[in-house]
Structure formats: structure tokens, C-alpha cells
Design a protein around this motif. Structure first.
Motif, PDB file in Angstrom:
ATOM      1  N   THR A 216      23.345  53.728  51.193  1.00 34.45           N
ATOM      2  CA  THR A 216      22.489  53.037  51.815  1.00 34.45           C
ATOM      3  C   THR A 216      22.379  52.002  51.529  1.00 34.45           C
ATOM      4  OG1 THR A 216      20.774  54.154  51.971  1.00 34.45           O
ATOM      5  CG2 THR A 216      22.192  54.770  53.180  1.00 34.45           C
ATOM      6  N   VAL A 217      22.151  51.480  50.523  1.00 33.35           N
ATOM      7  CA  VAL A 217      21.076  50.404  50.207  1.00 33.35           C
ATOM      8  C   VAL A 217      22.718  49.454  49.284  1.00 33.35           C
ATOM      9  CG1 VAL A 217      18.796  51.344  49.730  1.00 33.35           C
ATOM     10  CG2 VAL A 217      20.424  51.380  48.007  1.00 33.35           C
ATOM     11  N   GLY A 218      23.780  49.713  49.060  1.00 28.63           N
ATOM     12  CA  GLY A 218      24.732  48.918  48.316  1.00 28.63           C
ATOM     13  C   GLY A 218      24.997  47.782  48.808  1.00 28.63           C
ATOM     14  N   ASP A 219      25.427  47.179  48.300  1.00 28.45           N
ATOM     15  CA  ASP A 219      25.339  45.786  48.886  1.00 28.45           C
ATOM     16  C   ASP A 219      27.354  45.563  49.432  1.00 28.45           C
ATOM     17  OD1 ASP A 219      25.614  42.370  49.156  1.00 28.45           O
ATOM     18  OD2 ASP A 219      23.975  42.942  49.568  1.00 28.45           O
ATOM     19  N   VAL A 220      28.250  45.593  49.511  1.00 26.99           N
ATOM     20  CA  VAL A 220      29.816  45.152  49.504  1.00 26.99           C
ATOM     21  C   VAL A 220      29.948  44.329  48.790  1.00 26.99           C
ATOM     22  CG1 VAL A 220      29.742  47.425  51.392  1.00 26.99           C
ATOM     23  CG2 VAL A 220      30.049  44.819  51.741  1.00 26.99           C
ATOM     24  N   THR A 221      29.271  42.757  48.817  1.00 26.09           N
ATOM     25  CA  THR A 221      29.796  42.176  48.263  1.00 26.09           C
ATOM     26  C   THR A 221      29.657  41.530  47.217  1.00 26.09           C
ATOM     27  OG1 THR A 221      29.012  40.219  50.490  1.00 26.09           O
ATOM     28  CG2 THR A 221      28.774  39.223  49.288  1.00 26.09           C
ATOM     29  N   VAL A 222      28.134  42.119  46.459  1.00 28.05           N
ATOM     30  CA  VAL A 222      28.023  42.079  45.429  1.00 28.05           C
ATOM     31  C   VAL A 222      28.780  42.708  44.705  1.00 28.05           C
ATOM     32  CG1 VAL A 222      25.856  43.097  43.550  1.00 28.05           C
ATOM     33  CG2 VAL A 222      25.163  41.593  45.975  1.00 28.05           C
ATOM     34  N   ASP A 223      28.995  44.386  45.470  1.00 24.51           N
ATOM     35  CA  ASP A 223      31.045  45.118  45.339  1.00 24.51           C
ATOM     36  C   ASP A 223      31.364  43.840  43.959  1.00 24.51           C
ATOM     37  OD1 ASP A 223      31.092  47.445  43.813  1.00 24.51           O
ATOM     38  OD2 ASP A 223      32.043  47.563  45.790  1.00 24.51           O
ATOM     39  N   ALA A 224      31.868  43.520  45.406  1.00 23.67           N
ATOM     40  CA  ALA A 224      33.144  42.821  44.673  1.00 23.67           C
ATOM     41  C   ALA A 224      32.812  42.230  43.813  1.00 23.67           C
ATOM     42  CB  ALA A 224      33.832  41.750  46.367  1.00 23.67           C
ATOM     43  N   GLN A 225      32.144  40.708  44.031  1.00 25.57           N
ATOM     44  CA  GLN A 225      31.657  40.239  43.053  1.00 25.57           C
ATOM     45  C   GLN A 225      31.723  41.098  41.228  1.00 25.57           C
ATOM     46  OE1 GLN A 225      27.787  38.707  45.097  1.00 25.57           O
ATOM     47  NE2 GLN A 225      29.013  36.820  43.972  1.00 25.57           N
ATOM     48  N   VAL A 226      31.062  42.170  41.390  1.00 20.70           N
ATOM     49  CA  VAL A 226      30.923  42.528  39.785  1.00 20.70           C
ATOM     50  C   VAL A 226      32.336  42.980  40.004  1.00 20.70           C
ATOM     51  CG1 VAL A 226      28.553  42.588  40.149  1.00 20.70           C
ATOM     52  CG2 VAL A 226      29.920  44.290  40.718  1.00 20.70           C
ATOM     53  N   ARG A 227      32.639  43.702  40.540  1.00 25.14           N
ATOM     54  CA  ARG A 227      33.796  44.297  39.890  1.00 25.14           C
ATOM     55  C   ARG A 227      35.075  43.008  39.426  1.00 25.14           C
ATOM     56  NH1 ARG A 227      35.371  47.854  45.796  1.00 25.14           N
ATOM     57  NH2 ARG A 227      37.654  47.367  44.521  1.00 25.14           N
ATOM     58  N   ALA A 228      34.719  41.881  40.486  1.00 24.30           N
ATOM     59  CA  ALA A 228      36.386  41.075  39.665  1.00 24.30           C
ATOM     60  C   ALA A 228      35.702  40.362  38.948  1.00 24.30           C
ATOM     61  CB  ALA A 228      35.977  40.060  40.782  1.00 24.30           C
ATOM     62  N   GLU A 229      34.771  40.310  38.030  1.00 20.91           N
ATOM     63  CA  GLU A 229      34.134  40.165  36.776  1.00 20.91           C
ATOM     64  C   GLU A 229      34.435  41.497  35.523  1.00 20.91           C
ATOM     65  OE1 GLU A 229      30.121  37.729  39.425  1.00 20.91           O
ATOM     66  OE2 GLU A 229      29.883  39.164  37.455  1.00 20.91           O
ATOM     67  N   ARG A 230      34.157  42.066  36.130  1.00 21.85           N
ATOM     68  CA  ARG A 230      34.635  43.522  35.118  1.00 21.85           C
ATOM     69  C   ARG A 230      35.639  43.865  34.512  1.00 21.85           C
ATOM     70  NH1 ARG A 230      30.266  47.151  33.764  1.00 21.85           N
ATOM     71  NH2 ARG A 230      31.515  48.600  34.583  1.00 21.85           N
ATOM     72  N   ALA A 231      36.992  43.866  35.655  1.00 24.24           N
ATOM     73  CA  ALA A 231      37.900  43.590  36.119  1.00 24.24           C
ATOM     74  C   ALA A 231      38.456  42.781  34.611  1.00 24.24           C
ATOM     75  CB  ALA A 231      38.614  43.705  37.055  1.00 24.24           C
ATOM     76  N   LEU A 232      38.309  41.747  35.296  1.00 18.16           N
ATOM     77  CA  LEU A 232      38.880  39.976  33.792  1.00 18.16           C
ATOM     78  C   LEU A 232      38.129  40.428  32.660  1.00 18.16           C
ATOM     79  CD1 LEU A 232      39.240  37.813  33.228  1.00 18.16           C
ATOM     80  CD2 LEU A 232      36.790  36.594  33.693  1.00 18.16           C
ATOM     81  N   LEU A 233      36.850  41.052  31.884  1.00 21.58           N
ATOM     82  CA  LEU A 233      36.557  41.213  31.155  1.00 21.58           C
ATOM     83  C   LEU A 233      37.351  42.693  30.350  1.00 21.58           C
ATOM     84  CD1 LEU A 233      34.331  40.977  29.245  1.00 21.58           C
ATOM     85  CD2 LEU A 233      33.276  42.789  29.875  1.00 21.58           C
ATOM     86  N   ALA A 234      37.704  43.409  31.445  1.00 20.97           N
ATOM     87  CA  ALA A 234      38.030  44.660  30.854  1.00 20.97           C
ATOM     88  C   ALA A 234      39.897  44.531  30.629  1.00 20.97           C
ATOM     89  CB  ALA A 234      38.500  45.998  32.506  1.00 20.97           C
ATOM     90  N   GLU A 235      39.912  43.537  31.185  1.00 25.12           N
ATOM     91  CA  GLU A 235      41.978  42.601  31.169  1.00 25.12           C
ATOM     92  C   GLU A 235      41.854  42.301  30.247  1.00 25.12           C
ATOM     93  OE1 GLU A 235      45.581  43.268  31.833  1.00 25.12           O
ATOM     94  OE2 GLU A 235      43.746  44.436  32.883  1.00 25.12           O
ATOM     95  N   LEU A 236      40.296  42.073  29.093  1.00 22.18           N
ATOM     96  CA  LEU A 236      40.162  40.824  28.013  1.00 22.18           C
ATOM     97  C   LEU A 236      39.922  42.018  26.447  1.00 22.18           C
ATOM     98  CD1 LEU A 236      39.270  37.564  29.493  1.00 22.18           C
ATOM     99  CD2 LEU A 236      41.248  37.772  28.487  1.00 22.18           C
ATOM    100  N   HIS A 237      39.724  43.175  27.005  1.00 25.14           N
ATOM    101  CA  HIS A 237      39.165  44.105  26.503  1.00 25.14           C
ATOM    102  C   HIS A 237      37.740  43.748  26.266  1.00 25.14           C
ATOM    103  CE1 HIS A 237      42.897  46.027  27.125  1.00 25.14           C
ATOM    104  NE2 HIS A 237      43.629  45.102  26.570  1.00 25.14           N
TER     105      HIS A 237
END
Length: 309
Positions: A216-237
Motif C-alpha cells: 500500500t505504500v509502494g511507488d510504481v514510478t520509483v519501482d520502475a526507476q530502480v529496476r531499470a538502474e539495477r538491471a543495468l548494474l546486473a548486466e554489467l556484473h
């Protein structure tokens, strides 16, 4: 009465983040008791060794391994992390929820402004990304390795004769230390650690009851932001010990604009790129930008960083 145990690190900042996170939950669910439990991490016990060494000893992350173990055992029901401290992959059986509203993700120079730093100024930071970004802009600077919680690092300006230290704006603001900020470093030159400024809300995957409450307190916009950032980091290992910066921002049309940067530890080599894509596919955007950075030479920079003593 329902009771949930909330875990975090022991620092004043970690405690402030828990209070921030629980405030709206306590208002919405007065019949639920949220009890805070402190969990000491390897990075809290050892404040002198490089983080990479602490992580190797712990067999995981210097700032999340013990909390994740407590969560998996059932000692706590949820852990409130600084998201930037979390590895990009959760252990089996654990899951990340959408974070709440994000604090400013920028880094701050405390003690001076960038232009105000004298030639050869001594600047304190232990983060490889911050070291690399500073040297890319000001190769004359002397970087002094420091670690510890936010207030002790600020005190090291005087104690160690430093001209400035670099800290996250989010941590300073959450501790009421805004006055210590000399300059907020521009995101286009100093993209932060992926997830910086956001909270990492971690639960057991099978705990549907608490998932319903916390969502109920999750922010979908922030969620999308950080998932994109962390996916970049994961792909670069990558992780905390590599100089990768990333920041995603929402666009008026609903897309995300993702900036990524990889810099050598001496600041002499740097590649950066920007891509935009649908916010409903943040991992795809992060992966695509990682591929672009690799095409520009990011892999060789990161390989040299990992090979460094």
C-alpha cells in the motif's frame, strides 16, 4: 493483534529510514504493531577494511548478508535496506517490494564546492564510483579513503584535515544534516549508485499477508526507476566495488530516461550513454543500455577495475 518485526542495520540513518517507512503504515494500519529489530552487519563491525574485503569475509554483501539471513530464518518479517547496498539478485525465497517515495539520489560535496576546492585538495570517500567520477572531473585531487556512518565521515573533514567529503544527499537529509551540503553534484556528471536514495523493502517470498500490507505504500514510478538502474548494474556484473553510475527519471509521456556511466578508477577513461524506453519494461531498458555501454568499451574498463589490487 498482528505484530510484524522490522529489521535494519544499527546506524542512525538505518533507524531513520525505518521510522520514515513505518510512519504511513502505522497511520493506515493502527491495529498492526511494527517492532524494530537491529541487525549488525559485517560492514558495521569492520569500519576500516575495504568493503570488497568485508564482503569476501561475509560471503555476500557487507551491508545486507546478516539481515537477509535473519529474514530467511523468520527472525524478522521485513527488512528496510538502503537499496544501493543490496546485491542485484535476492537470495532464494526472498523478494523485493516496490519502494516508497525516493529521496534525492544525488551525491553531495560537504565542506566545499567543486569549483571552490583548491588544486590538490584532499577529498574523502571510499566508494570506487565516487573516486572515479571525481578524478574524471578534477584529476588534481588527492582522494583519501574513508568509511563509516554519515556523522563520523563529516567529522573527518576536521579530524583528518580534509577539504571535503562526498556523501549521499539522501542520507544527509534523512538525518537532518542538510546544512552540511556544500554542493549537490549534478546527476549528468555524477550519476549515483543504482538505487541510491531509495529504500529496499525485502520480505520472504511466501509471506502474502505482509506483502498485501506493505504494497500500500509502494511507488510504481520509483519501482520502475530502480529496476531499470539495477538491471543495468546486473548486466554489467557490477556491485558496490565497481565504478558504475546510473539514474532513471520518468518522462512526461510515461517512458523512462536512463543514464549510465562507467569510469576507470583513475578517471582517465569514461563511457556514458542515455536511452529511453517504456516504464513497464524497466529491465529491458537497463539491459539495452548496458549493451550500449559495453559496445563503447565498458567491459574493458570494468575488467581492469576487477584486476586492480
Amino acid at each position: 493483534m498482528v505484530q510484524y518485526f522490522v529489521g535494519s542495520r544499527a546506524s542512525n540513518l538505518a533507524k531513520a529510514q525505518v521510522r520514515e517507512y513505518l510512519r504511513p503504515l502505522r497511520e493506515r494500519f493502527p491495529s498492526i504493531t511494527f517492532t524494530h529489530r537491529v541487525i549488525l552487519e559485517g560492514g558495521d563491525r569492520d569500519r576500516e577494511s575495504p568493503l570488497a574485503n568485508v564482503s569476501a569475509v561475509s560471503g555476500g554483501s557487507a551491508f545486507s548478508t546478516e539481515q537477509e539471513a535473519a529474514l530467511a530464518r523468520g527472525d524478522v518479517d521485513v527488512v528496510v535496506h538502503s537499496l544501493k547496498d543490496l546485491p542485484t539478485a535476492s537470495p532464494p525465497g526472498l523478494a523485493l517490494l516496490p519502494p516508497p517515495e525516493r529521496e534525492d539520489p544525488s551525491d553531495a560535496l560537504c565542506g566545499s564546492t567543486l569549483v571552490g576546492l583548491r588544486r590538490g585538495a584532499r577529498v574523502g570517500t571510499g566508494a570506487p564510483r565516487r573516486i572515479a567520477q571525481l578524478l574524471a572531473v578534477r584529476p588534481d585531487l588527492e582522494i583519501v579513503p574513508i568509511r563509516g556512518n554519515v556523522p563520523p565521515r563529516l567529522k573527518k573533514i576536521e579530524a583528518m584535515g580534509l577539504d571535503a567529503v562526498v556523501l549521499a544527499v539522501a542520507g544527509l537529509r534523512r538525518l537532518g544534516l542538510d546544512d552540511a551540503i556544500g554542493e549537490v553534484l549534478p546527476l549528468d556528471l555524477f550519476p549515483p549508485s543504482p538505487g541510491q536514495g531509495a529504500l529496499g523493502i525485502q520480505i520472504r517470498e511466501d509471506n502474502a499477508a505482509i506483502r498485501d500490507v506493505l504494497s500500500t505504500v509502494g511507488d510504481v514510478t520509483v519501482d520502475a526507476q530502480v529496476r531499470a538502474e539495477r538491471a543495468l548494474l546486473a548486466e554489467l556484473h557490477g556491485g558496490c566495488s565497481v565504478p558504475v553510475g546510473a539514474y532513471a527519471e520518468p518522462l512526461p509521456d510515461g517512458d523512462l530516461r536512463l543514464l549510465g556511466q562507467v569510469t576507470s578508477l583513475d578517471g582517465q577513461q569514461s563511457v556514458s550513454a542515455i536511452l529511453s524506453g517504456p516504464s513497464v519494461e524497466p529491465e529491458k531498458l537497463g539491459g539495452a543500455l548496458a549493451a550500449t555501454l559495453i559496445d563503447q568499451g565498458a567491459r574493458s574498463i570494468l575488467d581492469a577495475v576487477r584486476a586492480a589490487p
